[in-house]
Motif scaffolding. Structure first.
Motif, short mmCIF file in Angstrom:
data_model
loop_
_atom_site.label_atom_id
_atom_site.label_comp_id
_atom_site.label_asym_id
_atom_site.label_seq_id
_atom_site.Cartn_x
_atom_site.Cartn_y
_atom_site.Cartn_z
N ASP A 54 -7.27 51.07 -1.63
CA ASP A 54 -5.96 51.63 -1.95
C ASP A 54 -4.94 50.55 -2.30
O ASP A 54 -3.94 50.83 -2.97
N ARG A 55 -5.19 49.33 -1.84
CA ARG A 55 -4.26 48.23 -2.12
C ARG A 55 -4.61 47.47 -3.40
O ARG A 55 -3.91 46.52 -3.76
N ILE A 56 -5.67 47.88 -4.06
CA ILE A 56 -6.04 47.26 -5.34
C ILE A 56 -5.52 48.15 -6.46
O ILE A 56 -5.89 49.33 -6.55
N ASP A 57 -4.65 47.62 -7.32
CA ASP A 57 -4.05 48.47 -8.35
C ASP A 57 -5.02 48.71 -9.50
O ASP A 57 -6.08 48.07 -9.61
N ASP A 58 -4.64 49.63 -10.38
CA ASP A 58 -5.50 50.02 -11.51
C ASP A 58 -5.82 48.83 -12.41
O ASP A 58 -6.94 48.69 -12.91
N ASN A 63 -9.46 45.12 -14.90
CA ASN A 63 -9.56 43.75 -15.41
C ASN A 63 -10.79 43.02 -14.88
O ASN A 63 -11.43 42.25 -15.60
N VAL A 64 -11.12 43.22 -13.60
CA VAL A 64 -12.30 42.57 -13.04
C VAL A 64 -13.55 43.04 -13.77
O VAL A 64 -14.42 42.24 -14.14
N ARG A 89 -8.62 58.26 -9.38
CA ARG A 89 -7.19 58.11 -9.68
C ARG A 89 -6.79 58.86 -10.94
O ARG A 89 -5.69 59.41 -11.02
N ILE A 90 -7.66 58.85 -11.94
CA ILE A 90 -7.35 59.59 -13.16
C ILE A 90 -7.27 61.08 -12.87
O ILE A 90 -6.37 61.79 -13.34
N GLN A 104 -9.87 49.22 -20.96
CA GLN A 104 -10.57 48.07 -20.39
C GLN A 104 -11.83 48.52 -19.63
O GLN A 104 -12.89 47.91 -19.73
N TRP A 105 -11.68 49.57 -18.86
CA TRP A 105 -12.82 50.10 -18.09
C TRP A 105 -13.92 50.59 -19.02
O TRP A 105 -15.10 50.26 -18.85
#
Length: 354
Positions: A54-58, A63-64, A89-90, A104-105
């Motif tokens: 939850d603390r990792i943003d979109d 990007n990773v 999330r989508i 990106q995904w």
């Protein structure tokens, strides 16, 4: 990164930096050290994803994945877990999810041939069309080409092509950016249905086709010599082996707007052939083809044509100078016959090259 307990955002930034730097130096000089460092970083990042997603943003999530795909590495558990989180999330807030992060995904998944789950595909189909329509043309083409990696891309492809056909396109300008032009050719090729179907959704408009024709011819003519120069030393032994087993072939042919290594006829069967060089494979896992070559095979099959992908290294007889074993090559061809779309056998006297 692992030692410093970097945050997910820092890991994403570091991966993107590594991706950019990776293209500036010979791979052999950095591959060993990069492989060890990436394994550490991916392990640390995966733990962060598991414990505090939850603390990792979109942006960090997408990007990773994109940086790792750009580094030609596919870590299946990481792509699966990140994809699940992005899809969730989508589905929860589709209108607030940035189209850049979605693109990106999608590009990352397409590059490494990540198999989308039903949940991921459903989430992507829910994404508001008004948001991806707001992209400029180059972004739209890369977005659309990445969507072709979906298990069932037909509906998304049709919507993308409706938007492409609605826009005025400067094909000469697009041809100067080969990446965007090839994205367009992939989308165009997907619009070619099997030959027995007269109508197929998602075709490029007649007006665009007319404007594209001369630009497409010039695009491939200017690249044909470059293709020949880059591959001639590798393909010459293969030419010799094919002649030894009576394969009739034509080099550097264009089919449905895509450049392929060969058009072949062997034992009465006609097919296209693409040679998978080392650069066509991922670094991790090393046996997996990149998405682009696999996509070409899918698109041509959809259009009613067979494209065989020859894994070059598997058919060398010893050293690079030893050439290609013609007997092994003939056996490999024969093993592909059941996979051909129609197992089409040419009537006596008919030539595929003609």
């Amino acid at each position: 990164l692992a030692a410093a307990k970097a945050t997910a955002g820092e890991a994403a930034a570091a991966a993107a930096s590594a991706s950019r730097a990776y293209k500036k130096v010979p791979r052999s000089e950095v591959e060993g050290a990069l492989h060890k460092l990436l394994n550490l970083a991916v392990a640390h990042y995966s733990r962060s994803l598991e414990r505090a997603r939850d603390r990792i943003d979109d942006q960090a999530l997408s990007n990773v994945l994109f940086a790792l795909s750009d580094l030609e590495r596919y870590y299946a558990p990481l792509f699966r877990d990140s994809g699940f989180e992005l899809a969730k999330r989508i589905r929860k807030e589709p209108r607030t999810f940035n189209v850049l992060h979605l693109r990106q995904w999608l590009l990352a998944a397409a590059n490494v041939r990540h198999p989308f789950s039903d949940l991921e595909e459903q989430a992507i189909s829910m994404y508001p069309k008004s948001l991806w329509r707001a992209q400029d043309t180059q972004q739209l083409l890369s977005f659309g080409a990445a969507l072709l990696a979906l298990p069932r891309p037909e509906r998304s492809h049709e919507l993308i092509m409706d938007e492409v056909n609605r826009r005025p396109l400067d094909f000469e300008a697009l041809s100067l950016t080969p990446g965007s032009f090839k994205d367009l050719l992939f989308l165009r090729c997907c619009g070619f249905g099997r030959r027995h179907q007269s109508r197929w959704p998602g075709r490029l408009s007649a007006t665009h086709e007319k404007a594209l024709g001369p630009v497409l011819s010039e695009f491939w003519e200017t690249r044909r010599a470059a293709e020949e120069s880059a591959k001639s030393q590798y393909l010459a032994p293969l030419d010799q082996a094919m002649r030894a087993i009576a394969v009739r072939f034509q080099r550097n042919v264009v089919c449905h707007g895509l450049m392929l290594d060969y058009l072949c006829e062997f034992e009465g069967r006609a097919f296209y052939l693409k040679v998978a060089m080392q650069s066509d494979y991922l670094v991790v896992p090393s046996h997996q083809l990149k998405g682009s070559l696999h996509l070409q095979q899918r698109l041509l099959r959809n259009a009613g044509d067979d494209l065989l992908i020859l894994p070059w290294a598997h058919h060398r007889s010893g050293s690079a100078e030893a050439g290609v074993d013609a007997t092994i090559l003939a056996d490999w061809f024969r093993k592909q016959w059941p996979r051909l779309l129609s197992s089409r056998i040419l009537p006596r006297g008919e030539s595929s090259a003609a």
